[in-house]
Each structure stands twice: as structure tokens, then as C-alpha cells.
Design an enzyme around this catalytic site. Structure first.
Site, PDB file in Angstrom:
ATOM      1  N   CYS A  66       0.872  -1.171   0.000  1.00 14.70           N
ATOM      2  CA  CYS A  66       0.000   0.000   0.000  1.00 14.70           C
ATOM      3  C   CYS A  66       0.913   1.225   0.000  1.00 14.70           C
ATOM      4  CB  CYS A  66      -0.966  -0.015   1.189  1.00 14.70           C
ATOM      5  SG  CYS A  66      -0.161   0.042   2.804  1.00 14.70           S
ATOM      6  N   HIS A  67       0.508   2.315   0.627  1.00 11.92           N
ATOM      7  CA  HIS A  67       1.341   3.519   0.625  1.00 11.92           C
ATOM      8  C   HIS A  67       2.534   3.374   1.568  1.00 11.92           C
ATOM      9  CE1 HIS A  67       1.607   8.182   1.025  1.00 11.92           C
ATOM     10  NE2 HIS A  67       2.487   7.721   0.172  1.00 11.92           N
TER      11      HIS A  67
END
Length: 107
Positions: A66-67
């Protein structure tokens, strides 16, 4: 509490160059995915993982990102509980952009 299997972005980069490359699973939202992603990644946002889990192979390792690594850690745990071979990418796409591909757009 058990520790989730994890890879650093450098370890992932090495694996992607080898013959045992994992399936990449990007669990970020559509607007995040539009900014940057890893080539060939399967994109299934966190909120869609339950209904779309059948799109993922059970016979190959899955590298989840993800981020920064928080959402992917939750999804890694979920996939492991469902019998998938999953590993969390520590630091997520932000770490990839910082340490592997500095030309990648960031947000």
C-alpha cells in the site's frame, strides 16, 4: 501476537528480477494507484478484497503493498488466514519510490 512475513523493498526488487517473482497486490485506493504503481501489479483496493479474493492465485506467493505498509499488513494477515502465501512489503510504495526508484512519482 504473531509476526507477519515481510519483505523490504530491496528484497522485493531482487525477487522481481528472479524466477520466483511473487504476484504483486496493490491494495491502495484508485486515486493512489493512478499516481504510481509497480508494473504488473494486481489492483484490488482494501474495501474490495473480500469479494475479489478469487482473482488471486493460491499457488504463488503474493507481495502485498500500500502507501506505507499499514493497510497491506492487514490484508496480508487476512490472506494468510484464508490459506494464501502472502507477505507484506515494509514501507510500501513510498519506500519503493525512496529507495528503489527515485524517479517514481510520490504523494
Amino acid at each position: 501476537m504473531s509476526v507477519l512475513p515481510a519483505l523490504t523493498v530491496e528484497e522485493l526488487a531482487d525477487k522481481l528480477e528472479g524466477t520466483d517473482a511473487p504476484v504483486l497486490l496493490d491494495v491502495r485506493e484508485n486515486n493512489e494507484f493512478a499516481v504510481c504503481s509497480l508494473p504488473g501489479a494486481v489492483h484490488i483496493p482494501v474495501g474490495q478484497i473480500v469479494e475479489r479474493i478469487g482473482e488471486l492465485p493460491k499457488d504463488k506467493p503474493i507481495a502485498v503493498y500500500c502507501h506505507h505498509g499499514g493497510r497491506s499488513a492487514r490484508i496480508t494477515g487476512y490472506l494468510l488466514a484464508q490459506g494464501y502465501q502472502a507477505v507484506n512489503i515494509t514501507g510500501g510504495i513510498h519506500a519503493w519510490a525512496s529507495r528503489v526508484n527515485p524517479d517514481m512519482p510520490t504523494y
